[in-house]
Design a protein around this motif. Structure first.
Motif, PDB file in Angstrom:
ATOM      1  N   THR A  17      -9.572 -29.175  70.156  1.00  0.00           N
ATOM      2  CA  THR A  17      -9.444 -30.166  71.100  1.00  0.00           C
ATOM      3  C   THR A  17      -7.754 -29.172  71.537  1.00  0.00           C
ATOM      4  O   THR A  17      -7.630 -29.658  72.642  1.00  0.00           O
ATOM      5  CB  THR A  17      -9.271 -31.671  70.755  1.00  0.00           C
ATOM      6  N   ASP A  18      -7.454 -28.719  71.141  1.00  0.00           N
ATOM      7  CA  ASP A  18      -5.938 -27.885  71.625  1.00  0.00           C
ATOM      8  C   ASP A  18      -5.784 -26.918  69.934  1.00  0.00           C
ATOM      9  O   ASP A  18      -6.110 -26.724  69.298  1.00  0.00           O
ATOM     10  CB  ASP A  18      -5.268 -29.272  71.104  1.00  0.00           C
ATOM     11  N   PHE A  19      -5.351 -25.534  71.073  1.00  0.00           N
ATOM     12  CA  PHE A  19      -4.803 -24.513  70.395  1.00  0.00           C
ATOM     13  C   PHE A  19      -3.693 -23.610  70.933  1.00  0.00           C
ATOM     14  O   PHE A  19      -3.532 -23.774  71.514  1.00  0.00           O
ATOM     15  CB  PHE A  19      -5.194 -24.085  70.190  1.00  0.00           C
ATOM     16  N   LYS A  20      -3.316 -23.285  69.924  1.00  0.00           N
ATOM     17  CA  LYS A  20      -1.093 -22.416  69.978  1.00  0.00           C
ATOM     18  C   LYS A  20      -1.862 -21.553  69.405  1.00  0.00           C
ATOM     19  O   LYS A  20      -2.042 -21.491  68.237  1.00  0.00           O
ATOM     20  CB  LYS A  20      -0.374 -23.068  70.385  1.00  0.00           C
ATOM     21  N   ILE A  21      -0.949 -20.266  70.311  1.00  0.00           N
ATOM     22  CA  ILE A  21      -1.733 -18.896  69.024  1.00  0.00           C
ATOM     23  C   ILE A  21      -0.471 -17.846  69.585  1.00  0.00           C
ATOM     24  O   ILE A  21       0.189 -17.600  70.887  1.00  0.00           O
ATOM     25  CB  ILE A  21      -2.467 -17.691  69.612  1.00  0.00           C
ATOM     26  N   LYS A  22       0.556 -16.851  68.197  1.00  0.00           N
ATOM     27  CA  LYS A  22       1.553 -16.783  67.829  1.00  0.00           C
ATOM     28  C   LYS A  22       1.950 -16.353  66.682  1.00  0.00           C
ATOM     29  O   LYS A  22       1.716 -16.707  65.682  1.00  0.00           O
ATOM     30  CB  LYS A  22       2.317 -18.618  67.918  1.00  0.00           C
ATOM     31  N   LYS A  23       1.978 -15.166  67.678  1.00  0.00           N
ATOM     32  CA  LYS A  23       2.627 -13.916  65.621  1.00  0.00           C
ATOM     33  C   LYS A  23       1.439 -13.791  65.316  1.00  0.00           C
ATOM     34  O   LYS A  23       1.620 -14.233  63.593  1.00  0.00           O
ATOM     35  CB  LYS A  23       3.799 -14.195  65.712  1.00  0.00           C
ATOM     36  N   GLY A  24       0.076 -13.458  65.366  1.00  0.00           N
ATOM     37  CA  GLY A  24      -0.901 -13.822  64.362  1.00  0.00           C
ATOM     38  C   GLY A  24      -1.049 -14.493  63.817  1.00  0.00           C
ATOM     39  O   GLY A  24      -2.075 -15.058  62.869  1.00  0.00           O
ATOM     40  N   LYS A  25      -0.743 -16.080  64.388  1.00  0.00           N
ATOM     41  CA  LYS A  25      -1.168 -17.076  63.889  1.00  0.00           C
ATOM     42  C   LYS A  25      -1.515 -18.253  64.495  1.00  0.00           C
ATOM     43  O   LYS A  25      -1.116 -18.635  66.054  1.00  0.00           O
ATOM     44  CB  LYS A  25       0.287 -17.949  62.905  1.00  0.00           C
ATOM     45  N   ALA A  26      -2.484 -18.860  64.153  1.00  0.00           N
ATOM     46  CA  ALA A  26      -3.431 -20.572  65.151  1.00  0.00           C
ATOM     47  C   ALA A  26      -2.685 -21.521  64.870  1.00  0.00           C
ATOM     48  O   ALA A  26      -3.219 -21.831  63.626  1.00  0.00           O
ATOM     49  CB  ALA A  26      -4.579 -19.552  65.540  1.00  0.00           C
ATOM     50  N   PHE A  68      -4.114 -20.870  61.105  1.00  0.00           N
ATOM     51  CA  PHE A  68      -4.698 -20.306  60.754  1.00  0.00           C
ATOM     52  C   PHE A  68      -4.403 -19.225  60.383  1.00  0.00           C
ATOM     53  O   PHE A  68      -3.072 -18.391  61.917  1.00  0.00           O
ATOM     54  CB  PHE A  68      -5.785 -20.098  61.556  1.00  0.00           C
ATOM     55  N   THR A  69      -4.475 -18.120  59.952  1.00  0.00           N
ATOM     56  CA  THR A  69      -3.901 -16.326  59.362  1.00  0.00           C
ATOM     57  C   THR A  69      -4.781 -16.016  59.024  1.00  0.00           C
ATOM     58  O   THR A  69      -5.467 -16.024  58.510  1.00  0.00           O
ATOM     59  CB  THR A  69      -2.480 -17.344  58.578  1.00  0.00           C
ATOM     60  N   PHE A  70      -4.188 -14.786  58.230  1.00  0.00           N
ATOM     61  CA  PHE A  70      -5.844 -14.088  57.617  1.00  0.00           C
ATOM     62  C   PHE A  70      -4.443 -13.113  56.954  1.00  0.00           C
ATOM     63  O   PHE A  70      -2.969 -12.688  57.053  1.00  0.00           O
ATOM     64  CB  PHE A  70      -5.839 -12.548  58.277  1.00  0.00           C
ATOM     65  N   ASP A  71      -4.741 -12.923  55.764  1.00  0.00           N
ATOM     66  CA  ASP A  71      -4.843 -12.177  54.661  1.00  0.00           C
ATOM     67  C   ASP A  71      -4.802 -11.119  54.374  1.00  0.00           C
ATOM     68  O   ASP A  71      -5.348 -10.161  55.552  1.00  0.00           O
ATOM     69  CB  ASP A  71      -5.374 -12.763  52.818  1.00  0.00           C
ATOM     70  N   LYS A  72      -3.722  -9.808  53.711  1.00  0.00           N
ATOM     71  CA  LYS A  72      -4.797  -8.567  53.563  1.00  0.00           C
ATOM     72  C   LYS A  72      -6.004  -7.793  53.797  1.00  0.00           C
ATOM     73  O   LYS A  72      -6.301  -7.130  53.472  1.00  0.00           O
ATOM     74  CB  LYS A  72      -3.422  -7.648  52.698  1.00  0.00           C
ATOM     75  N   GLN A  89      -9.344 -12.010  55.225  1.00  0.00           N
ATOM     76  CA  GLN A  89     -10.084 -13.127  55.013  1.00  0.00           C
ATOM     77  C   GLN A  89      -9.351 -14.141  56.079  1.00  0.00           C
ATOM     78  O   GLN A  89      -7.931 -13.880  56.026  1.00  0.00           O
ATOM     79  CB  GLN A  89      -9.790 -13.911  53.476  1.00  0.00           C
ATOM     80  N   LEU A  90      -9.973 -15.212  56.753  1.00  0.00           N
ATOM     81  CA  LEU A  90      -9.189 -16.387  57.272  1.00  0.00           C
ATOM     82  C   LEU A  90      -9.021 -17.320  56.205  1.00  0.00           C
ATOM     83  O   LEU A  90      -8.962 -18.122  55.222  1.00  0.00           O
ATOM     84  CB  LEU A  90     -10.385 -17.128  58.449  1.00  0.00           C
ATOM     85  N   LEU A  91      -7.074 -17.832  56.389  1.00  0.00           N
ATOM     86  CA  LEU A  91      -6.538 -18.759  55.866  1.00  0.00           C
ATOM     87  C   LEU A  91      -6.370 -19.679  56.457  1.00  0.00           C
ATOM     88  O   LEU A  91      -6.131 -19.390  57.316  1.00  0.00           O
ATOM     89  CB  LEU A  91      -5.196 -18.216  54.904  1.00  0.00           C
ATOM     90  N   TYR A  92      -6.858 -21.409  55.996  1.00  0.00           N
ATOM     91  CA  TYR A  92      -6.815 -22.523  56.602  1.00  0.00           C
ATOM     92  C   TYR A  92      -5.652 -23.056  55.325  1.00  0.00           C
ATOM     93  O   TYR A  92      -6.335 -23.235  54.426  1.00  0.00           O
ATOM     94  CB  TYR A  92      -8.188 -22.511  56.556  1.00  0.00           C
ATOM     95  N   GLU A  93      -4.791 -23.250  56.291  1.00  0.00           N
ATOM     96  CA  GLU A  93      -4.143 -24.512  55.560  1.00  0.00           C
ATOM     97  C   GLU A  93      -3.589 -25.736  56.648  1.00  0.00           C
ATOM     98  O   GLU A  93      -3.206 -25.599  58.101  1.00  0.00           O
ATOM     99  CB  GLU A  93      -3.237 -23.548  55.304  1.00  0.00           C
ATOM    100  N   THR A  94      -3.773 -26.935  55.797  1.00  0.00           N
ATOM    101  CA  THR A  94      -3.455 -28.240  56.616  1.00  0.00           C
ATOM    102  C   THR A  94      -2.161 -28.446  57.332  1.00  0.00           C
ATOM    103  O   THR A  94      -1.556 -27.852  56.286  1.00  0.00           O
ATOM    104  CB  THR A  94      -4.365 -29.539  55.774  1.00  0.00           C
ATOM    105  N   VAL A  95      -2.387 -28.894  58.449  1.00  0.00           N
ATOM    106  CA  VAL A  95      -0.491 -29.586  58.222  1.00  0.00           C
ATOM    107  C   VAL A  95      -0.216 -30.744  58.460  1.00  0.00           C
ATOM    108  O   VAL A  95      -0.851 -31.443  59.227  1.00  0.00           O
ATOM    109  CB  VAL A  95       0.261 -29.202  59.915  1.00  0.00           C
ATOM    110  N   GLY A  96       0.557 -31.408  57.733  1.00  0.00           N
ATOM    111  CA  GLY A  96       0.829 -32.416  57.826  1.00  0.00           C
ATOM    112  C   GLY A  96      -0.430 -33.702  56.914  1.00  0.00           C
ATOM    113  O   GLY A  96      -0.821 -32.275  56.243  1.00  0.00           O
ATOM    114  N   ASN A  97      -0.509 -34.662  57.024  1.00  0.00           N
ATOM    115  CA  ASN A  97      -1.901 -35.614  55.982  1.00  0.00           C
ATOM    116  C   ASN A  97      -2.313 -34.836  56.202  1.00  0.00           C
ATOM    117  O   ASN A  97      -3.293 -34.846  57.725  1.00  0.00           O
ATOM    118  CB  ASN A  97      -1.505 -37.052  56.736  1.00  0.00           C
ATOM    119  N   ASN A  98      -3.854 -34.490  55.638  1.00  0.00           N
ATOM    120  CA  ASN A  98      -5.143 -33.544  55.655  1.00  0.00           C
ATOM    121  C   ASN A  98      -6.433 -35.246  55.893  1.00  0.00           C
ATOM    122  O   ASN A  98      -6.101 -36.266  54.659  1.00  0.00           O
ATOM    123  CB  ASN A  98      -5.152 -32.724  54.263  1.00  0.00           C
TER     124      ASN A  98
END
Length: 147
Positions: free
Chosen positions: A76-85, A102-106, A109-118
């Protein structure tokens, strides 16, 4: 009525996508899969091109998450900044939302990490189980260009 208003606002929000750039510079475009949790994430954070399964009446979206979880979650919303969404997902009723980084590892692979409470969960053995706060996703297609 609430559901109709949610879907109308969802369509309005997703119609303001970022302009498409060079195909080689679109890492947040493609279909990604996490085998362990059996979750698929379809993303196109550069244009509204995706149609969620069983939700074609919503029209084209920037992404969705489906699989072994409770309901479908839509971008529903997104921001992309310096290789991070930073992406906000809302469930199909609009009652819950989750911000994901979302970021990428070396290895690409797409790294998924929640922000705040899951809040994203699935039903397992008659109990609600929250998804892990960190997961790795691999590309399911060759369209996804890694940084």
């Amino acid at each position: 009525m609430k559901k109709l208003l949610f879907f109308a606002s969802l369509l309005l929000l997703t119609s303001f996508a970022l302009p498409a750039g060079d195909k080689n510079e679109q890492p947040f475009k493609g279909t990604f899969y996490n085998q362990e949790n059996q979750i698929t994430i379809a993303l196109d954070l550069y244009d509204t091109t995706l149609v969620a399964p069983n939700y074609s009446f919503l029209g084209k979206l920037n992404g969705y998450m489906t699989g072994r979880l409770y309901d479908v979650w839509f971008v529903t919303d997104f921001k992309i900044k310096k290789g991070k969404a930073t992406v906000r997902f809302s469930n199909d009723l609009g009652s819950d939302e989750q911000e994901i980084c979302f970021t990428f590892d070396k290895n690409g692979q797409l790294l998924y990490e929640t922000v705040g409470n899951n809040v994203i969960r699935r039903a397992e053995n008659r109990k609600w189980i929250k998804l892990p706060t960190k997961m790795l996703f691999v590309s399911k297609d060759s369209k996804a260009k890694k940084p």
